[in-house]
Scaffold this motif. Sequence first.
Motif, PDB file in Angstrom:
ATOM      1  N   ILE A 121      -4.391  -5.727  15.437  1.00 23.18           N
ATOM      2  CA  ILE A 121      -3.148  -6.326  14.934  1.00 23.18           C
ATOM      3  C   ILE A 121      -3.411  -6.993  13.590  1.00 23.18           C
ATOM      4  N   LEU A 131      -7.931  -8.181   5.547  1.00 25.77           N
ATOM      5  CA  LEU A 131      -9.362  -7.989   5.322  1.00 25.77           C
ATOM      6  C   LEU A 131     -10.083  -7.724   6.641  1.00 25.77           C
ATOM      7  N   VAL A 145      -4.847 -12.012  -1.620  1.00 21.74           N
ATOM      8  CA  VAL A 145      -3.655 -12.812  -1.895  1.00 21.74           C
ATOM      9  C   VAL A 145      -3.817 -13.758  -3.073  1.00 21.74           C
ATOM     10  N   THR A 156      -7.348 -14.922  -5.834  1.00 13.18           N
ATOM     11  CA  THR A 156      -8.280 -14.426  -6.849  1.00 13.18           C
ATOM     12  C   THR A 156      -8.743 -13.003  -6.510  1.00 13.18           C
ATOM     13  N   THR A 199      -4.487 -11.417  12.468  1.00 13.32           N
ATOM     14  CA  THR A 199      -3.248 -11.605  11.719  1.00 13.32           C
ATOM     15  C   THR A 199      -3.327 -12.710  10.665  1.00 13.32           C
ATOM     16  N   THR A 225      -0.232 -15.768   9.967  1.00 10.13           N
ATOM     17  CA  THR A 225       0.271 -15.090  11.168  1.00 10.13           C
ATOM     18  C   THR A 225       1.749 -15.393  11.362  1.00 10.13           C
ATOM     19  N   HIS A 246       1.027 -23.858  -3.321  1.00 13.21           N
ATOM     20  CA  HIS A 246       1.914 -22.701  -3.156  1.00 13.21           C
ATOM     21  C   HIS A 246       3.280 -23.201  -2.684  1.00 13.21           C
ATOM     22  N   PHE A 263       5.166 -22.425  -0.382  1.00 17.36           N
ATOM     23  CA  PHE A 263       5.396 -22.609   1.047  1.00 17.36           C
ATOM     24  C   PHE A 263       4.570 -23.749   1.615  1.00 17.36           C
ATOM     25  N   GLN A 273      -9.744 -14.917   9.382  1.00 21.19           N
ATOM     26  CA  GLN A 273      -9.529 -16.334   9.119  1.00 21.19           C
ATOM     27  C   GLN A 273      -9.062 -17.083  10.372  1.00 21.19           C
ATOM     28  N   TYR A 277     -12.417 -14.230   1.912  1.00 19.83           N
ATOM     29  CA  TYR A 277     -12.156 -12.786   2.034  1.00 19.83           C
ATOM     30  C   TYR A 277     -13.302 -12.079   2.755  1.00 19.83           C
ATOM     31  N   SER A 329     -13.936 -13.150   6.337  1.00 20.37           N
ATOM     32  CA  SER A 329     -12.920 -12.582   7.230  1.00 20.37           C
ATOM     33  C   SER A 329     -13.260 -11.132   7.545  1.00 20.37           C
TER      34      SER A 329
HETATM   35  P1  FAD Z   1      -5.040 -11.356   6.063  1.00 19.42           P
HETATM   36  O1  FAD Z   1      -5.821 -10.688   5.013  1.00 19.42           O
HETATM   37  O2  FAD Z   1      -3.927 -12.270   5.689  1.00 19.42           O
HETATM   38  O3  FAD Z   1      -4.487 -10.231   7.037  1.00 19.42           O
HETATM   39  C1  FAD Z   1      -3.600 -10.494   8.084  1.00 19.42           C
HETATM   40  C2  FAD Z   1      -2.588  -9.362   8.165  1.00 19.42           C
HETATM   41  O4  FAD Z   1      -1.834  -9.485   9.362  1.00 19.42           O
HETATM   42  C3  FAD Z   1      -1.601  -9.370   7.018  1.00 19.42           C
HETATM   43  O5  FAD Z   1      -1.590  -8.113   6.412  1.00 19.42           O
HETATM   44  C4  FAD Z   1      -0.274  -9.727   7.677  1.00 19.42           C
HETATM   45  O6  FAD Z   1       0.814  -9.084   7.051  1.00 19.42           O
HETATM   46  C5  FAD Z   1      -0.475  -9.220   9.091  1.00 19.42           C
HETATM   47  N1  FAD Z   1       0.323  -9.889  10.133  1.00 19.42           N
HETATM   48  C6  FAD Z   1       0.540 -11.216  10.301  1.00 19.42           C
HETATM   49  N2  FAD Z   1       1.250 -11.442  11.421  1.00 19.42           N
HETATM   50  C7  FAD Z   1       1.485 -10.235  11.992  1.00 19.42           C
HETATM   51  C8  FAD Z   1       2.157  -9.795  13.177  1.00 19.42           C
HETATM   52  N3  FAD Z   1       2.746 -10.657  14.003  1.00 19.42           N
HETATM   53  N4  FAD Z   1       2.216  -8.454  13.452  1.00 19.42           N
HETATM   54  C9  FAD Z   1       1.629  -7.565  12.607  1.00 19.42           C
HETATM   55  N5  FAD Z   1       0.989  -7.910  11.471  1.00 19.42           N
HETATM   56  C10 FAD Z   1       0.902  -9.235  11.173  1.00 19.42           C
HETATM   57  N6  FAD Z   1     -10.046 -16.543   0.388  1.00 19.42           N
HETATM   58  C11 FAD Z   1     -10.890 -16.275  -0.632  1.00 19.42           C
HETATM   59  O7  FAD Z   1     -12.035 -15.873  -0.394  1.00 19.42           O
HETATM   60  N7  FAD Z   1     -10.513 -16.435  -1.926  1.00 19.42           N
HETATM   61  C12 FAD Z   1      -9.253 -16.847  -2.252  1.00 19.42           C
HETATM   62  O8  FAD Z   1      -8.923 -16.974  -3.421  1.00 19.42           O
HETATM   63  C13 FAD Z   1      -8.329 -17.126  -1.195  1.00 19.42           C
HETATM   64  N8  FAD Z   1      -7.076 -17.535  -1.474  1.00 19.42           N
HETATM   65  C14 FAD Z   1      -6.193 -17.747  -0.461  1.00 19.42           C
HETATM   66  C15 FAD Z   1      -4.873 -18.115  -0.789  1.00 19.42           C
HETATM   67  C16 FAD Z   1      -3.929 -18.327   0.221  1.00 19.42           C
HETATM   68  C17 FAD Z   1      -2.517 -18.709  -0.150  1.00 19.42           C
HETATM   69  C18 FAD Z   1      -4.345 -18.194   1.590  1.00 19.42           C
HETATM   70  C19 FAD Z   1      -3.343 -18.421   2.683  1.00 19.42           C
HETATM   71  C20 FAD Z   1      -5.642 -17.834   1.901  1.00 19.42           C
HETATM   72  C21 FAD Z   1      -6.585 -17.612   0.896  1.00 19.42           C
HETATM   73  N9  FAD Z   1      -7.912 -17.246   1.179  1.00 19.42           N
HETATM   74  C22 FAD Z   1      -8.779 -16.969   0.149  1.00 19.42           C
HETATM   75  C23 FAD Z   1      -8.415 -17.263   2.558  1.00 19.42           C
HETATM   76  C24 FAD Z   1      -8.656 -15.889   3.235  1.00 19.42           C
HETATM   77  O9  FAD Z   1      -9.811 -15.322   2.728  1.00 19.42           O
HETATM   78  C25 FAD Z   1      -7.547 -14.896   3.093  1.00 19.42           C
HETATM   79  O10 FAD Z   1      -6.399 -15.435   3.673  1.00 19.42           O
HETATM   80  C26 FAD Z   1      -7.872 -13.556   3.788  1.00 19.42           C
HETATM   81  O11 FAD Z   1      -6.877 -12.638   3.456  1.00 19.42           O
HETATM   82  C27 FAD Z   1      -8.011 -13.681   5.295  1.00 19.42           C
HETATM   83  O12 FAD Z   1      -8.232 -12.413   5.876  1.00 19.42           O
HETATM   84  P2  FAD Z   1      -7.581 -12.034   7.267  1.00 19.42           P
HETATM   85  O13 FAD Z   1      -7.895 -10.612   7.539  1.00 19.42           O
HETATM   86  O14 FAD Z   1      -7.976 -13.015   8.282  1.00 19.42           O
HETATM   87  O15 FAD Z   1      -6.002 -12.208   7.034  1.00 19.42           O
END
Ligand code: FAD
Length: 435
Positions: free
Chosen positions: A7, A11, A50, A52, A133, A137, A213, A215, A337, A344, A347
């Motif tokens: 789900i 990343l 999202v 850098t 997610t 999320t 940001h 939000f 995360q 990134y 994660s």
């Molecule tokens: P994500 O990459 O966010 O992937 C989650 C996916 O799940 C998304 O595609 C989303 O659309 C999907 N999703 C969510 N809910 C549902 C659902 N109910 N059903 C189906 N799909 C769903 N880290 C860094 O290293 N450098 C940075 O500069 C950095 N900047 C950030 C800026 C912000 C605003 C945030 C919030 C975080 C940042 N992070 C950064 C932290 C982190 O590294 C990133 O958020 C990274 O993308 C996390 O990876 P992930 O796979 O856990 O989540």
Amino acid sequence: TTSINVIGAGLAGSEAAWQIAKRGLKVRLYEMRPEKKTPAHHTQNFAELVCTNSLRANQLTNGAGLLKEEMRRLDSIIMEAADAHNVPAGGALAVDRETFSSAITEKLTNHPNVEVIREELTAIPEGLTVIATGPLTSDPLAQAIKRLTDDEGLYFYDAAAPIVEKSSLDMDKIYLKSRYDKGEAAYLNCPMTEEEFYNFYHELINAEMAELHDFEDQKFFEGCMPIEQMASRGEKTMLFGPLKPVGLEDPKTGKEPFAVVQLRQDNAAGNLYNLVGFQTHLKWGEQKRVFSMIPGLENAQFVRYGVMHRNTYLRSPEFLNATYQTKKRSDLLFAGQMTGVEGYVESAASGLYAGINAALIAQGKEPVIFPEETMMGAMAHYITHASPKHFQPINANFGIIPRLEKRIREKRERNLALSQRALTVLEEFKTTADI
Ligand code: FAD
């Protein structure tokens, strides 16, 4: 055989789906974008960055560099795309964000074992599932996860104080003591004179803050106010808050200092300490500059800077095993995360780890726990063994890896030796665990 659900194609989810698919198993990869957006994503690509476009350091003298190398050796789709689409960035690995995430999207979408479903999940599915997610999320799923943890296992805000390495502190200035000598002496105290306090105060209230940001409104939890915001309320406010000196006489003088900054032990090994009450919204460079004015912290190594941003993450020490399986349901894994890793690459690495384990479970084999000498193993260990009460997300860093037997004073050399050991251990582990 039935499919494994992944789900979220961020990343972590992209990497998990790839690790499962390349092992010959079927994956159903759910992604809610573009139907439903998040406040930070702009495209419909998988693994969108999202913020850098830098994935941070690339050398083995850095924790993030070691993590990348471990992932390459485990055939990571994220690292393959990052190396193929890199742009010049000195010692860091930065990527062309568009071609990077397009390449990952295409490779997964075209893989015969991957079925992509563009849909928001609002409940936790039955069957073998990896939830990845992310920090944003969607709300219905976050509520479902919260219920799964009996309503107490999900954080929605990340207000973290900086963490420093104990070995980098000037212990001639700092003393060990608990307020009024209650209980065991547990805190490291950094005493300030009146002059030091006011210098610090002025730099703090004038320091540059990170961008907010849209939000992320300014509503902070009670007791979680950023230190600079507290300071800006009045010259003396901090002296009645985190910098309160009462009951903390300096053993060298026998007197109460004008102000005291306290450091609290952050990990069981006792080599990491956090700055009590110093959750902050200052830019990282500003944190280093201003917090290094604290007596004893002149040369402090920050293993993690303070942050304040929206983040959804599990109280992993209570709810997850080091295999990334939940303790409640062995066929339910988390990654990214959401598990309390930060960044990134971190994660993606947890997605790689959880993906391997989901595949092993589907094949009727035992899931694996990576050795703690590896960065992937150290992170899994940290998030599942940290104190649940003060649990905060962590970046890849050498402070969480067990020490070398031989003491090496020079930092670069020591880090390089830790990396070399990690990679040797990883190669052995790959063979014995047959992954
Ligand atoms: P994500 O990459 O966010 O992937 C989650 C996916 O799940 C998304 O595609 C989303 O659309 C999907 N999703 C969510 N809910 C549902 C659902 N109910 N059903 C189906 N799909 C769903 N880290 C860094 O290293 N450098 C940075 O500069 C950095 N900047 C950030 C800026 C912000 C605003 C945030 C919030 C975080 C940042 N992070 C950064 C932290 C982190 O590294 C990133 O958020 C990274 O993308 C996390 O990876 P992930 O796979 O856990 O989540």
